[in-house]
Design a protein around this motif. Structure first.
Motif, mmCIF file in Angstrom:
data_model
loop_
_atom_site.group_PDB
_atom_site.id
_atom_site.type_symbol
_atom_site.label_atom_id
_atom_site.label_comp_id
_atom_site.label_asym_id
_atom_site.label_seq_id
_atom_site.Cartn_x
_atom_site.Cartn_y
_atom_site.Cartn_z
ATOM 1 N N ALA A 91 0.822 -1.206 0.000
ATOM 2 C CA ALA A 91 0.000 0.000 0.000
ATOM 3 C C ALA A 91 0.855 1.254 0.000
ATOM 4 N N ALA A 92 1.941 1.269 0.773
ATOM 5 C CA ALA A 92 2.832 2.432 0.783
ATOM 6 C C ALA A 92 3.458 2.630 -0.596
ATOM 7 N N TRP A 93 3.855 1.525 -1.238
ATOM 8 C CA TRP A 93 4.435 1.597 -2.586
ATOM 9 C C TRP A 93 3.414 2.176 -3.568
ATOM 10 N N ALA A 94 2.174 1.771 -3.438
ATOM 11 C CA ALA A 94 1.137 2.196 -4.381
ATOM 12 C C ALA A 94 0.832 3.684 -4.255
ATOM 13 N N ALA A 109 -9.342 3.178 -5.987
ATOM 14 C CA ALA A 109 -9.374 4.092 -7.136
ATOM 15 C C ALA A 109 -8.083 4.102 -7.943
ATOM 16 N N LEU A 110 -7.090 3.364 -7.517
ATOM 17 C CA LEU A 110 -5.793 3.416 -8.180
ATOM 18 C C LEU A 110 -5.730 2.463 -9.359
ATOM 19 N N ASP A 111 -4.777 2.734 -10.253
ATOM 20 C CA ASP A 111 -4.537 1.898 -11.420
ATOM 21 C C ASP A 111 -4.026 0.527 -10.985
ATOM 22 N N LEU A 147 -0.431 -2.403 -7.962
ATOM 23 C CA LEU A 147 -0.286 -3.683 -7.254
ATOM 24 C C LEU A 147 1.003 -4.410 -7.624
ATOM 25 N N ARG A 148 1.846 -3.800 -8.444
ATOM 26 C CA ARG A 148 3.131 -4.404 -8.847
ATOM 27 C C ARG A 148 2.900 -5.734 -9.580
ATOM 28 N N LEU A 149 1.957 -5.714 -10.530
ATOM 29 C CA LEU A 149 1.608 -6.910 -11.284
ATOM 30 C C LEU A 149 2.523 -7.086 -12.487
ATOM 31 N N GLU A 150 2.505 -8.306 -13.046
ATOM 32 C CA GLU A 150 3.286 -8.599 -14.243
ATOM 33 C C GLU A 150 2.655 -7.901 -15.454
ATOM 34 N N PRO A 151 3.474 -7.524 -16.464
ATOM 35 C CA PRO A 151 2.932 -6.862 -17.654
ATOM 36 C C PRO A 151 1.820 -7.658 -18.340
ATOM 37 N N LEU A 199 -1.758 -12.450 -8.715
ATOM 38 C CA LEU A 199 -2.595 -11.257 -8.546
ATOM 39 C C LEU A 199 -3.223 -11.242 -7.153
ATOM 40 N N LEU A 200 -3.744 -12.386 -6.718
ATOM 41 C CA LEU A 200 -4.338 -12.448 -5.378
ATOM 42 C C LEU A 200 -3.292 -12.208 -4.298
ATOM 43 N N LEU A 201 -2.073 -12.720 -4.515
ATOM 44 C CA LEU A 201 -1.000 -12.516 -3.540
ATOM 45 C C LEU A 201 -0.672 -11.036 -3.407
ATOM 46 N N ARG A 202 -0.538 -10.336 -4.541
ATOM 47 C CA ARG A 202 -0.222 -8.912 -4.496
ATOM 48 C C ARG A 202 -1.348 -8.119 -3.850
#
Length: 499
Positions: A148-151, A173-175, A179-183, A216-219
């Motif tokens: 959350a801090a990173w986001a 509301a964030l993109d 969540l630091r997801l893979e491309p 995705l669920l982990l992130r």
């Protein structure tokens, strides 16, 4: 204590301007850019580049077409990583637990730290403003979780501080990039029209797992606090460490001593409560220019006596160079031992090595002169003189064997026996006189011989016949003959002196 994290994002952190760009900026006070593989990765200049339409990621040829006077230099490999590591070490003044978040971020565990700066709002403002003063383009975010801090540091346009337990609401509301997801996952979300975290956060977990996998669920769980997330700190946490940030920079010896007293009183209180004392400690003074001044002390026995430790540190305070000022002090107890609490009794008087004043005096002597070496010896289970004693690990170490007192032993034993010339009436008699370092000594009294055999299981060699002799002036010596008399040459040595 609730965990709180601070994420710092250094936008365009690709190289060290002071070492790379400064020579160019002195010669070309216009626009400077750094390239990698034919594309610009950062603009190292004023706003003139952006006004001309030059931006990171643009092809170098296109940028030169827009602005022919653009100066372009190549990126230095590995320099960004070194700079990020340096920044992380510099951030230790704000938290003892800091880690690198490659390629352009820093993570700080600020649990229990922010109140020292007046709260999280002032803490964040202080940290960010210090970097901005040095020319860094940095954003920060604080939350219960690293994710959350990173986001919020990178994607939030509003408040960069998430209240305790409110990270899910702040993320909706964030993109999805937050969540630091893979491309691949980002492309799939965009193709489905899921352009915010809130658009899929409420979906059934089975659906998300089937379409996007477990990552995705982990992130998402890491960002919301369901799953724990850890980072690797650049410096191990020292169990016995105290920190003291300064509201105003300190540059005087009196100020340093006052800060030291506060730190020592806290540390010694903790040690005393746990039945421990320190043997070695280090005071680190973090200067505002980024450098760290350090002084260290050592004690003969474990102690938690604040007054004594302050005296040891006070001898070394003049070695500290505060320069423009010190903004943070840290005191580390680098070596700790168990200590028995002193049982004070009205009728008992601590004497000998149990007297704390003796050990405190020894500590002060060693602190005044680094070359001063004060050792205590205890008996060892050997008859061979060179091995009959050993250096004690502590001043009050208890000997496992008793001293050999059946025959006299010298007060001072030479580390290596020294050869002497001896005159003796017959081989087994003690000397009548001997010469040592150019002086002749006439023997008045003598006792011996005492034969000491060599420990054959350790080394090979001759036995020794020792004599305890006294000269005409009352000086007493410990002499020996090595091996049997062979009628040709006697090997006589002096090995010690009696008081």
């Amino acid at each position: 204590m609730k965990k709180r994290f601070l994420s710092l994002w250094f936008r365009h952190l690709k190289t060290d301007w002071m070492t790379v760009c400064k020579p160019y900026l002195q010669k070309y006070p216009f626009v400077l850019a750094i390239k990698k593989q034919g594309r610009l990765i950062v603009n190292a200049s004023n706003l003139l580049a952006e006004k001309e339409g030059i931006y990171p990621g643009m092809a170098v040829a296109d940028a030169k077409a827009f602005f022919p006077s653009l100066i372009v230099i190549n990126e230095q490999s590995g320099l960004a990583e070194k700079l990020l590591d340096f920044i992380a070490h510099w951030c230790l003044r704000y938290s003892p637990n800091v880690g690198c978040d490659n390629p352009d971020g820093i993570i700080l565990d600020i649990s229990g730290c922010a109140h020292l700066w007046g709260g999280e709002k002032h803490y964040l403002k202080k940290v960010v403003s210090r970097f901005q003063e040095h020319g860094y383009d940095v954003l920060g975010g604080i939350a219960d979780t690293i994710g959350a801090a990173w986001a919020v540091a990178r994607f939030s346009e509003g408040d960069k501080i998430i209240e305790v337990g409110k990270q899910l609401n702040a993320l909706l509301a964030l993109d999805p990039l937050a969540l630091r997801l893979e491309p691949v996952q980002i492309q799939r979300l965009q193709s489905l029209g899921l352009k915010s975290i809130g658009s899929f956060a409420g979906m059934p977990r089975s659906v998300l797992r089937r379409r996007f996998g477990n990552s995705l669920l982990l992130r998402l769980d890491q960002a919301t606090g369901i799953e724990d997330e850890h980072f690797i700190a650049i410096k191990p946490i020292i169990p016995y460490e105290e920190r003291l940030p300064c509201l105003e920079v300190i540059s005087t010896a009196e100020g340093i001593e006052l800060a030291l007293e506060k730190l020592l009183s806290k540390l010694c209180e903790r040690l005393s409560g746990e039945g421990k004392g320190l043997r070695e400690a280090a005071l680190n003074c973090h200067r505002i220019d980024g450098k760290i001044e350090q002084i260290t002390i050592g004690t003969s026995r474990a102690t938690a006596q604040t007054k004594h430790l302050i005296q040891l540190f006070a001898l070394k305070i003049p070695q500290i160079e505060p320069a423009l000022g010190i903004e943070l002090f840290t005191l580390e107890a680098t070596k700790i031992e168990d200590v028995d609490p002193l049982q004070e009794n009205l009728w008992d008087n601590p004497i000998g090595l149990k007297n704390p004043f003796v050990t405190e005096l020894l500590d002060r002597l060693k602190s005044k002169d680094p070359t001063c070496e004060i050792l205590r010896y205890v008996p060892a289970a050997h008859y061979w003189p060179e091995r009959s004693m050993k250096i004690a690990s502590t001043i009050d170490e208890i000997a496992t064997v008793a001293w050999q007192t059946a025959r006299p032993r010298p007060t001072r034993l030479l580390r290596v026996p020294e050869h002497i010339d001896v005159t003796a009436p017959i081989p087994d008699y003690p000397p009548l006189l001997f010469r040592y370092k150019g002086e002749t000594y006439h023997v008045k009294k003598a006792d011996g011989p005492e034969r000491i055999e060599r420990e054959w299981w350790i080394d090979q060699g001759e036995h020794r016949d020792y004599y305890y002799v006294e000269d005409l002036k009352g000086r007493r010596f410990w002499l020996y003959r090595s091996g049997h008399y062979d009628g040709y040459m006697d090997q006589w040595f002096i090995h010690g002196f009696f008081a």
